[in-house]
Scaffold this active site. Structure first.
Site, PDB file in Angstrom:
ATOM      1  N   TYR A 155       1.153  -1.076  -0.079  1.00  0.00           N
ATOM      2  CA  TYR A 155      -0.052   0.304  -0.042  1.00  0.00           C
ATOM      3  C   TYR A 155       0.965   1.330   0.504  1.00  0.00           C
ATOM      4  O   TYR A 155       1.610   1.687   0.958  1.00  0.00           O
ATOM      5  CB  TYR A 155      -0.463  -0.175   1.324  1.00  0.00           C
ATOM      6  CG  TYR A 155      -1.994  -1.421   0.739  1.00  0.00           C
ATOM      7  CD1 TYR A 155      -2.993  -0.748   0.567  1.00  0.00           C
ATOM      8  CD2 TYR A 155      -1.893  -1.974   1.583  1.00  0.00           C
ATOM      9  CE1 TYR A 155      -3.778  -1.811   0.093  1.00  0.00           C
ATOM     10  CE2 TYR A 155      -2.342  -3.219   1.551  1.00  0.00           C
ATOM     11  CZ  TYR A 155      -4.207  -3.358   0.366  1.00  0.00           C
ATOM     12  OH  TYR A 155      -4.719  -4.211   0.695  1.00  0.00           O
ATOM     13  N   SER A 156       0.670   2.234  -0.947  1.00  0.00           N
ATOM     14  CA  SER A 156       1.361   3.617  -1.084  1.00  0.00           C
ATOM     15  C   SER A 156       0.813   4.331   0.578  1.00  0.00           C
ATOM     16  O   SER A 156       0.121   4.045   0.636  1.00  0.00           O
ATOM     17  CB  SER A 156       0.950   3.829  -1.781  1.00  0.00           C
ATOM     18  OG  SER A 156       0.709   3.781  -3.999  1.00  0.00           O
ATOM     19  N   CYS A 336       0.211   7.029 -10.815  1.00  0.00           N
ATOM     20  CA  CYS A 336       0.043   5.869  -9.895  1.00  0.00           C
ATOM     21  C   CYS A 336      -1.151   6.096  -9.697  1.00  0.00           C
ATOM     22  O   CYS A 336      -2.382   6.611 -10.072  1.00  0.00           O
ATOM     23  CB  CYS A 336       0.683   6.523  -7.891  1.00  0.00           C
ATOM     24  SG  CYS A 336       0.568   5.942  -7.234  1.00  0.00           S
ATOM     25  N   GLU A 376       3.980   3.924 -11.182  1.00  0.00           N
ATOM     26  CA  GLU A 376       3.631   2.853 -10.027  1.00  0.00           C
ATOM     27  C   GLU A 376       2.368   2.490  -9.973  1.00  0.00           C
ATOM     28  O   GLU A 376       1.428   3.580  -9.305  1.00  0.00           O
ATOM     29  CB  GLU A 376       4.316   3.881  -8.467  1.00  0.00           C
ATOM     30  CG  GLU A 376       4.032   1.985  -7.408  1.00  0.00           C
ATOM     31  CD  GLU A 376       5.302   2.207  -6.455  1.00  0.00           C
ATOM     32  OE1 GLU A 376       5.639   2.029  -6.438  1.00  0.00           O
ATOM     33  OE2 GLU A 376       3.801   3.060  -5.026  1.00  0.00           O
ATOM     34  N   TYR A 378      -0.285  -0.083 -10.158  1.00  0.00           N
ATOM     35  CA  TYR A 378      -0.980  -2.115  -9.089  1.00  0.00           C
ATOM     36  C   TYR A 378      -2.400  -2.601  -9.947  1.00  0.00           C
ATOM     37  O   TYR A 378      -3.496  -2.042 -10.681  1.00  0.00           O
ATOM     38  CB  TYR A 378      -1.276  -1.523  -8.369  1.00  0.00           C
ATOM     39  CG  TYR A 378      -1.363  -0.724  -7.094  1.00  0.00           C
ATOM     40  CD1 TYR A 378      -3.223  -0.297  -7.291  1.00  0.00           C
ATOM     41  CD2 TYR A 378      -0.582   0.880  -7.530  1.00  0.00           C
ATOM     42  CE1 TYR A 378      -3.119   0.223  -6.940  1.00  0.00           C
ATOM     43  CE2 TYR A 378      -1.073   1.733  -6.493  1.00  0.00           C
ATOM     44  CZ  TYR A 378      -2.962   1.467  -6.490  1.00  0.00           C
ATOM     45  OH  TYR A 378      -3.436   2.635  -5.498  1.00  0.00           O
TER      46      TYR A 378
HETATM   47  P1  FAD Z   1      -7.007 -10.179  -2.719  1.00  0.00           P
HETATM   48  O1  FAD Z   1      -7.853 -10.772  -1.694  1.00  0.00           O
HETATM   49  O2  FAD Z   1      -5.677 -10.229  -2.950  1.00  0.00           O
HETATM   50  O3  FAD Z   1      -7.447 -10.544  -4.347  1.00  0.00           O
HETATM   51  C1  FAD Z   1      -7.312  -9.839  -5.651  1.00  0.00           C
HETATM   52  C2  FAD Z   1      -9.057  -9.518  -5.819  1.00  0.00           C
HETATM   53  O4  FAD Z   1      -9.079 -10.390  -6.709  1.00  0.00           O
HETATM   54  C3  FAD Z   1      -9.594  -8.389  -5.827  1.00  0.00           C
HETATM   55  O5  FAD Z   1      -9.789  -7.962  -6.993  1.00  0.00           O
HETATM   56  C4  FAD Z   1     -10.817  -9.739  -5.150  1.00  0.00           C
HETATM   57  O6  FAD Z   1     -12.028  -9.210  -5.362  1.00  0.00           O
HETATM   58  C5  FAD Z   1     -11.086 -10.166  -6.350  1.00  0.00           C
HETATM   59  N1  FAD Z   1     -10.773 -12.456  -6.021  1.00  0.00           N
HETATM   60  C6  FAD Z   1     -10.138 -13.241  -5.580  1.00  0.00           C
HETATM   61  N2  FAD Z   1     -10.878 -14.298  -4.838  1.00  0.00           N
HETATM   62  C7  FAD Z   1     -11.246 -14.069  -6.553  1.00  0.00           C
HETATM   63  C8  FAD Z   1     -11.593 -15.356  -7.171  1.00  0.00           C
HETATM   64  N3  FAD Z   1     -12.115 -16.291  -6.687  1.00  0.00           N
HETATM   65  N4  FAD Z   1     -12.559 -14.912  -8.579  1.00  0.00           N
HETATM   66  C9  FAD Z   1     -12.347 -13.938  -8.611  1.00  0.00           C
HETATM   67  N5  FAD Z   1     -11.818 -13.200  -8.488  1.00  0.00           N
HETATM   68  C10 FAD Z   1     -11.620 -13.051  -6.924  1.00  0.00           C
HETATM   69  N6  FAD Z   1      -4.178  -0.297  -3.088  1.00  0.00           N
HETATM   70  C11 FAD Z   1      -5.157   0.296  -2.585  1.00  0.00           C
HETATM   71  O7  FAD Z   1      -6.561   0.551  -2.125  1.00  0.00           O
HETATM   72  N7  FAD Z   1      -4.601   1.947  -1.834  1.00  0.00           N
HETATM   73  C12 FAD Z   1      -2.927   1.907  -2.195  1.00  0.00           C
HETATM   74  O8  FAD Z   1      -2.444   2.920  -1.711  1.00  0.00           O
HETATM   75  C13 FAD Z   1      -2.601   0.693  -2.703  1.00  0.00           C
HETATM   76  N8  FAD Z   1      -0.591   0.689  -3.647  1.00  0.00           N
HETATM   77  C14 FAD Z   1      -0.222  -0.089  -3.937  1.00  0.00           C
HETATM   78  C15 FAD Z   1       1.059   0.510  -3.995  1.00  0.00           C
HETATM   79  C16 FAD Z   1       1.730  -0.771  -4.882  1.00  0.00           C
HETATM   80  C17 FAD Z   1       3.081  -0.769  -5.307  1.00  0.00           C
HETATM   81  C18 FAD Z   1       1.170  -1.748  -5.541  1.00  0.00           C
HETATM   82  C19 FAD Z   1       1.423  -2.936  -6.190  1.00  0.00           C
HETATM   83  C20 FAD Z   1      -0.580  -2.067  -5.074  1.00  0.00           C
HETATM   84  C21 FAD Z   1      -0.928  -1.588  -4.197  1.00  0.00           C
HETATM   85  N9  FAD Z   1      -2.422  -1.181  -3.962  1.00  0.00           N
HETATM   86  C22 FAD Z   1      -3.156  -0.552  -3.215  1.00  0.00           C
HETATM   87  C23 FAD Z   1      -3.259  -2.926  -3.841  1.00  0.00           C
HETATM   88  C24 FAD Z   1      -2.913  -3.618  -3.279  1.00  0.00           C
HETATM   89  O9  FAD Z   1      -1.788  -4.198  -3.350  1.00  0.00           O
HETATM   90  C25 FAD Z   1      -4.387  -4.764  -2.604  1.00  0.00           C
HETATM   91  O10 FAD Z   1      -3.498  -5.451  -3.401  1.00  0.00           O
HETATM   92  C26 FAD Z   1      -5.291  -4.318  -3.098  1.00  0.00           C
HETATM   93  O11 FAD Z   1      -5.825  -3.838  -1.835  1.00  0.00           O
HETATM   94  C27 FAD Z   1      -6.363  -6.083  -3.307  1.00  0.00           C
HETATM   95  O12 FAD Z   1      -5.598  -7.040  -2.495  1.00  0.00           O
HETATM   96  P2  FAD Z   1      -6.717  -7.568  -1.155  1.00  0.00           P
HETATM   97  O13 FAD Z   1      -5.855  -8.496  -0.396  1.00  0.00           O
HETATM   98  O14 FAD Z   1      -7.737  -6.988  -1.047  1.00  0.00           O
HETATM   99  O15 FAD Z   1      -7.948  -8.379  -2.560  1.00  0.00           O
END
Ligand code: FAD
Length: 378
Positions: A155-156, A336, A376, A378
């Site tokens: 998360y940024s 971003c 950056e 994602y």
């Molecule tokens: P996950 O559990 O990892 O799931 C990912 C996606 O898949 C979700 O949309 C979920 O609904 C979907 N999913 C889950 N299961 C299934 C399935 N069976 N079938 C289909 N789809 C499915 N995010 C922010 O909100 N704010 C930030 O500032 C931010 N900064 C970032 C900076 C960087 C450098 C990077 C790489 C990423 C950043 N992100 C940010 C994104 C963050 O890291 C996560 O990827 C995001 O919050 C989703 O993670 P999660 O664990 O909630 O979802």
């Protein structure tokens, strides 16, 4: 800093020594008196409020309503001494256990989806620079590796190195809940909702949270030239690093960083209710009109010149002459947010370059070579 006189200051305090999640007092003040001894937010402060006197308080949150007043003093200034940013102080195998201070929904009722501003207390143990990210390890088992912890999500960071309380002990994140809607029924399927974003947005003050990092160098704010131009393009939560930059430039009084350049923010969101940190940005516009520009693309409320939805690339196109000139003069440009924003932006920049009789490929490689190009997504 003996006396802070502003149009309005919002203070959140807790009695010294008490649990951060308990006994908070929130009130607005026209001015606040600090003795030299009490200024450091960790030291006790007696406050006179409308409802009486609050003794022996520690300020845990202070938001200044008018930035044209003196900037806010920050501490500890040792956070300025390092020549290199901290990197991966805490790794996934040995994360730091931090404490949630607050979780606040920051979008209006008409915003599609939910975005939260989350403040985390790291006690000064996981310092970072503006533009870096933290990793978060959500609780539970890794679905792909039974017995192993969940993967780290990045998360940024949305605060400056001093955090929202100006004391170097907290980090703020801007997190959008990942909600899964079944493409056939259109209904939410909670079993497929994002794990970490929902864990963060559901967390409560006082909860413990495993963090790693800080990570990343690509979005660091180059501080060699205080008069530089920074063109910042964001979609949604991509605004997070820029909130940190802008607080450093316009809200905090950092003796070794006095910004005299131009910061230009392009923010793309769905509608007016989805705007993020708009009050802060609008305040900078009013107080620093020569140093800050702020342009919005509201895809569901505004139309571009072709009658389609307004995206950030349409705003870039609108100001392309100025942007290209600024880039030629050495401006830094940052992108971003969601990955999907880049193809449309690249296409627009390419088209504009062609119209100007320039080669986008050459220009881009020059920008990368000069370290003016920061992405950056994602
Ligand atoms: P996950 O559990 O990892 O799931 C990912 C996606 O898949 C979700 O949309 C979920 O609904 C979907 N999913 C889950 N299961 C299934 C399935 N069976 N079938 C289909 N789809 C499915 N995010 C922010 O909100 N704010 C930030 O500032 C931010 N900064 C970032 C900076 C960087 C450098 C990077 C790489 C990423 C950043 N992100 C940010 C994104 C963050 O890291 C996560 O990827 C995001 O919050 C989703 O993670 P999660 O664990 O909630 O979802």
């Amino acid at each position: 800093m003996p006396h802070l006189a502003l149009s309005q200051v919002s203070l959140t305090t807790v009695p010294v020594g008490s649990d951060l999640s308990l006994r908070r007092s929130v009130f607005k003040a026209q001015s606040v008196n600090f003795s030299d001894r009490s200024w450091a937010p960790v030291l006790p402060l007696d406050l006179k409020t409308k409802s009486g006197r609050l003794r022996n308080q520690r300020i845990v949150c202070m938001s200044v309503q008018q930035a044209s007043a003196p900037k806010v003093a920050v501490s500890p200034l040792e956070l300025e001494n390092a020549t290199d940013p901290p990197l991966n102080t805490y790794k996934p195998k040995d994360p730091y256990t931090a404490t949630i201070v607050s979780v606040e929904r920051i979008v209006g009722p008409r915003a599609p989806g939910e975005t939260c501003h989350i403040v985390i207390d790291h006690g000064g143990n996981v310092p970072y620079w503006e533009g870096q990210s933290y990793g978060v390890i959500p609780p539970g088992e890794n679905p792909k590796k039974p017995g192993a912890p969940q993967n780290v999500r990045l998360y940024s960071i949305a605060s400056t190195r001093y955090g929202d309380y100006f004391d170097g002990k907290t980090t703020s994140l801007c997190v959008r809940r990942a909600v899964y809607y079944d493409p056939e029924t259109g209904k939410e399927d909670p079993s497929k909702n994002g794990v970490c974003s929902n864990y963060l947005c559901n967390s409560k003050p006082g909860d413990k949270i495993k963090i790693t990092g800080p990570a990343g160098k690509i979005m660091l704010l180059p501080e060699d030239n205080p008069n530089a131009t920074h063109i910042m393009i964001a979609t949604g939560t991509g605004v997070a690093p820029y909130r940190g930059y802008l607080r450093r430039m316009f809200m905090e009084a950092v003796p070794t960083f006095k910004f005299g350049g131009l910061a230009w923010l392009f923010l793309g969101v769905a509608n007016n209710d989805s705007l993020l940190y708009d009050e802060e940005f609008t305040k900078y516009l009013k107080d620093y009109p020569d140093n800050f520009r702020y342009d919005l693309a509201l895809s569901r409320e505004q139309k571009n010149k072709r009658g389609g939805k307004m995206y950030v690339q349409d705003k870039i196109e609108e100001y392309s002459d100025e942007i290209f000139k600024l880039l030629d003069d050495g401006a830094h440009i940052y992108f971003c947010g969601l990955k999907g924003m880049m193809p449309g932006i690249q296409e627009t920049l390419k088209r504009v370059a062609q119209e100007r009789g320039e080669s986008w490929e050459e220009k881009l490689s020059q920008l990368k070579k000069n370290k003016q190009w920061h992405v950056e997504v994602y």
